[in-house]
Design a protein around this motif. Structure first.
Motif, short mmCIF file in Angstrom:
data_model
loop_
_atom_site.label_atom_id
_atom_site.label_comp_id
_atom_site.label_asym_id
_atom_site.label_seq_id
_atom_site.Cartn_x
_atom_site.Cartn_y
_atom_site.Cartn_z
N GLY A 60 10.72 23.68 -28.52
CA GLY A 60 9.65 22.69 -28.49
C GLY A 60 8.51 23.04 -27.56
O GLY A 60 7.81 22.14 -27.07
N HIS A 61 8.30 24.31 -27.33
CA HIS A 61 7.29 24.75 -26.38
C HIS A 61 5.89 24.27 -26.79
O HIS A 61 5.55 24.22 -27.97
N LYS A 62 5.06 23.95 -25.77
CA LYS A 62 3.69 23.49 -26.00
C LYS A 62 2.70 24.25 -25.11
O LYS A 62 3.07 24.78 -24.05
N SER A 63 1.45 24.28 -25.56
CA SER A 63 0.33 24.77 -24.76
C SER A 63 -0.68 23.64 -24.65
O SER A 63 -0.52 22.60 -25.29
N LEU A 64 -1.73 23.83 -23.84
CA LEU A 64 -2.66 22.72 -23.58
C LEU A 64 -4.10 23.19 -23.70
O LEU A 64 -4.49 24.23 -23.15
N LEU A 65 -4.90 22.42 -24.43
CA LEU A 65 -6.34 22.65 -24.58
C LEU A 65 -7.09 21.53 -23.87
O LEU A 65 -6.86 20.35 -24.14
N ILE A 66 -7.96 21.90 -22.92
CA ILE A 66 -8.80 20.94 -22.20
C ILE A 66 -10.26 21.27 -22.50
O ILE A 66 -10.71 22.40 -22.25
N ARG A 67 -10.99 20.33 -23.06
CA ARG A 67 -12.39 20.56 -23.44
C ARG A 67 -13.29 20.00 -22.34
O ARG A 67 -13.70 18.84 -22.38
N LEU A 68 -13.59 20.84 -21.38
CA LEU A 68 -14.42 20.43 -20.24
C LEU A 68 -15.90 20.51 -20.61
O LEU A 68 -16.33 21.41 -21.36
N LYS A 69 -16.69 19.59 -20.07
CA LYS A 69 -18.10 19.51 -20.44
C LYS A 69 -18.90 20.69 -19.91
O LYS A 69 -19.67 21.31 -20.64
N ALA A 70 -18.74 21.02 -18.64
CA ALA A 70 -19.53 22.10 -18.02
C ALA A 70 -18.84 23.45 -18.15
O ALA A 70 -19.46 24.44 -18.54
N ALA A 71 -17.56 23.50 -17.82
CA ALA A 71 -16.83 24.77 -17.82
C ALA A 71 -16.46 25.23 -19.23
O ALA A 71 -16.15 26.41 -19.45
N GLY A 72 -16.48 24.31 -20.19
CA GLY A 72 -16.13 24.66 -21.55
C GLY A 72 -14.63 24.54 -21.80
O GLY A 72 -13.86 24.19 -20.90
N ILE A 125 -10.75 25.20 -22.10
CA ILE A 125 -9.77 26.03 -21.41
C ILE A 125 -8.42 25.84 -22.09
O ILE A 125 -8.02 24.71 -22.40
N LEU A 126 -7.74 26.94 -22.35
CA LEU A 126 -6.41 26.93 -22.95
C LEU A 126 -5.39 27.39 -21.91
O LEU A 126 -5.49 28.49 -21.37
N ALA A 162 -8.05 29.69 -29.82
CA ALA A 162 -8.90 30.25 -28.76
C ALA A 162 -10.21 30.79 -29.33
O ALA A 162 -11.29 30.56 -28.75
N ALA A 163 -10.13 31.48 -30.46
CA ALA A 163 -11.34 32.03 -31.07
C ALA A 163 -12.24 30.92 -31.61
O ALA A 163 -13.47 30.95 -31.42
N HIS A 164 -11.64 29.94 -32.25
CA HIS A 164 -12.42 28.84 -32.82
C HIS A 164 -13.12 28.04 -31.73
O HIS A 164 -14.28 27.63 -31.89
N GLU A 165 -12.42 27.80 -30.63
CA GLU A 165 -12.98 27.00 -29.53
C GLU A 165 -13.84 27.83 -28.58
O GLU A 165 -14.52 27.27 -27.73
N ARG A 184 -11.66 29.73 -22.78
CA ARG A 184 -11.17 30.56 -21.68
C ARG A 184 -9.66 30.40 -21.60
O ARG A 184 -9.14 29.28 -21.56
N ILE A 185 -8.94 31.50 -21.61
CA ILE A 185 -7.47 31.46 -21.64
C ILE A 185 -6.93 31.70 -20.23
O ILE A 185 -7.31 32.66 -19.56
N ILE A 186 -6.04 30.82 -19.81
CA ILE A 186 -5.34 30.98 -18.54
C ILE A 186 -3.86 31.19 -18.83
O ILE A 186 -3.18 30.28 -19.31
N VAL A 187 -3.39 32.43 -18.60
CA VAL A 187 -1.96 32.71 -18.68
C VAL A 187 -1.34 32.14 -17.41
O VAL A 187 -1.60 32.62 -16.31
N GLN A 188 -0.53 31.11 -17.56
CA GLN A 188 -0.14 30.31 -16.40
C GLN A 188 0.61 31.08 -15.32
O GLN A 188 0.49 30.78 -14.14
#
Length: 283
Positions: free
Chosen positions: A203-215, A217-218, A256-259, A262-266
């Motif tokens: 059940g693994h998940k990842s997270l997309l945050i759509r920040l206004k200034a920074a753009g 982030i995944l 990532a490509a569509h959005e 910026r990818i952060i490998v945790q």
């Protein structure tokens, strides 16, 4: 299962998702901030488990263990809870799962620096239930938990899945839980999306945050553990499904490509070092 049954099950999941999203909905203009918290360090004796084709055999490595705090208006989402504040009182940390686990700063102290208490956290979501992501879970009995049902089921398996310590998650025996086996729109406005990316765990998940200034982030969770994992699509030998992992790689990279995200490998110390440390933030 018949096509009708499959369709009915799919519609039930959609309806459940919609009702929860509506219940959680907040104004689209709500301020959105991303804080990065230091939730420990893993010093690994052998990186071999992070590729099933042998590239890392015999290598030693160091991995970051961040937690992420997202402010959405007056609400707060905590993404992953780290190694556990109890380790901060152990000089040199503990040896566990093939490495040394250390915590230099407690999660509670970092929340305090932001003027918060654990009881102020509205939602908690885990990328998955492995111990390095769930160590502080029991600090948040008042939060609403956003969890995949299959990850919850693993907590009651005998034996527990590799890497899972059920005692770290007894909070879930009594907490309010929103169950999602797909994607979840946390605040109901598209600003923070939990994405289904199974393979490392079911059940693994990842997270997309759509920040206004920074753009956008995944955050990878443990879909990728290192930059090399991502660059060469190396599949850890400890993953529960190679096929699901490769499918999740493809989905994640497509998002990532569509959005243009910026990818952060945790677990990547290099990636985490590019983020402002709390009380700094991105918005």
């Amino acid at each position: 299962m018949s096509r009708l049954a499959v369709f009915a099950a799919a519609m039930a999941a959609v309806l459940c998702f919609t009702s929860v999203a509506q219940a959680q909905a907040a104004p689209a203009s709500a301020p959105l901030r991303l804080y990065t918290l230091d939730c420990g360090t893993l010093a690994l004796d052998d990186m071999a488990p992070f590729s099933d084709t042998g590239e890392h055999a015999g290598e030693r490595g160091v991995m970051a263990v961040p937690c992420f705090l997202i402010r959405h208006g007056s609400e707060w989402l905590l993404w992953d809870t780290g190694l556990g504040d109890r380790l901060a009182a152990v000089p040199g940390g503990i040896s566990q799962f093939g490495g040394q686990w250390t915590v230099g700063r407690t999660l509670v102290s970092q929340l305090t620096a932001l003027g918060l208490k654990p009881s102020d956290i509205t939602y908690v979501a885990l990328s998955h239930t492995h111990a390095d992501h769930s160590g502080n879970a029991n600090l948040f009995p008042n939060a609403t938990w956003i969890m995949d049902p299959v990850e919850l089921a693993g907590l009651h398996a005998d034996p527990a899945p590799l890497g899972v310590i059920p005692s770290l998650l007894t909070v879930l025996d009594h907490a309010t839980i929103l169950r999602f086996d797909g994607d979840a729109d946390v605040f109901g406005d598209g600003s923070v999306l939990i994405l289904k990316t199974p393979g490392h765990t079911p059940g693994h998940k990842s997270l997309l945050i759509r920040l206004k200034a920074a753009g956008p982030i995944l955050l990878t969770g443990d879909l990728y553990h290192t930059r090399e994992n991502r660059a060469y699509h190396r599949v850890p030998s400890v993953n529960v499904s190679r096929a699901d992992t490769l499918a999740s790689f493809a989905r994640f990279d497509g998002v990532a490509a569509h959005e243009n995200a910026r990818i952060i490998v945790q677990h990547s110390t290099e990636d985490v070092a590019t983020l402002p440390v709390a009380p700094g933030w991105l918005e």
